[in-house]
Design a protein around this motif. Sequence first.
Motif, short mmCIF file in Angstrom:
data_model
loop_
_atom_site.label_atom_id
_atom_site.label_comp_id
_atom_site.label_asym_id
_atom_site.label_seq_id
_atom_site.Cartn_x
_atom_site.Cartn_y
_atom_site.Cartn_z
N PHE A 267 0.84 -1.20 0.00
CA PHE A 267 0.00 0.00 0.00
C PHE A 267 0.87 1.24 0.00
CE2 PHE A 267 0.86 -0.40 4.49
CZ PHE A 267 0.75 0.87 5.03
N CYS B 245 -3.83 10.90 2.04
CA CYS B 245 -4.59 9.72 1.67
C CYS B 245 -3.70 8.48 1.76
CB CYS B 245 -5.15 9.87 0.25
SG CYS B 245 -3.88 10.09 -1.01
N HIS B 246 -4.35 7.33 1.69
CA HIS B 246 -3.63 6.05 1.70
C HIS B 246 -4.47 5.03 0.96
CE1 HIS B 246 -6.21 4.02 4.67
NE2 HIS B 246 -6.36 5.22 5.18
N THR B 247 -3.86 3.90 0.63
CA THR B 247 -4.55 2.87 -0.13
C THR B 247 -4.77 1.58 0.66
OG1 THR B 247 -2.45 2.09 -1.06
CG2 THR B 247 -3.67 3.77 -2.33
#
Length: 200
Positions: A129, A149-151
């Motif tokens: 990620f 943001c992050h995944t």
Amino acid sequence: MAPARRIDPRLRIMTETLEGLIPGATPASISVAVTEPLAGPGHHSNSWTGSPAGLAEKLFTALYGRPAAGEPLSTLAQAEDAKRARDIVGEVAALQRGHTDLTTAPWYPARPGDLVHVHYEAGGLSEAFGETYLITAGADSFLSMQLLCHTLPETEDPEGMVGCFTVDDDPDPLMELWFEAGPHRLTIVRDGRPVHWGGA
């Protein structure tokens, strides 16, 4: 200078297991001897002698093929490897080299508006990620780094990994991320252009 590279964890485990056969011994001083006594007069034998690392590599190659070089090590991982080897000079040198690599980069220091992306490989706790941080002006004339943001899905973050490099009012907001994640995992964008591309 190119960063040190991480050996395959299976090879490291084999090496450490062999070194651990003699508790408390200095790994650099240990050798392994394999002997085949031969029948007949004179008590002859065939033998092989080498280091635990050499034997571990032979076993690893027989099981999995030649070991790959692996990914580069972060500054902190290099220092920890030296510490485990009881190499204080190597530990200090790794930390100094990491600091110098950051502070002499042509884009250093960070500026408000910089975007910092960190990529994490898949591991025991999660899939691969990424996180993106924004550098902003802090309240007391330093800089802050906020998670944009992050995944990583929320269900895969039981340890609260996401956003762990967020900082408020820090004179050098990139230092911890640079040392712990490593420059090879970072991409830094300034004014829409990459100024540091660690994956290159």
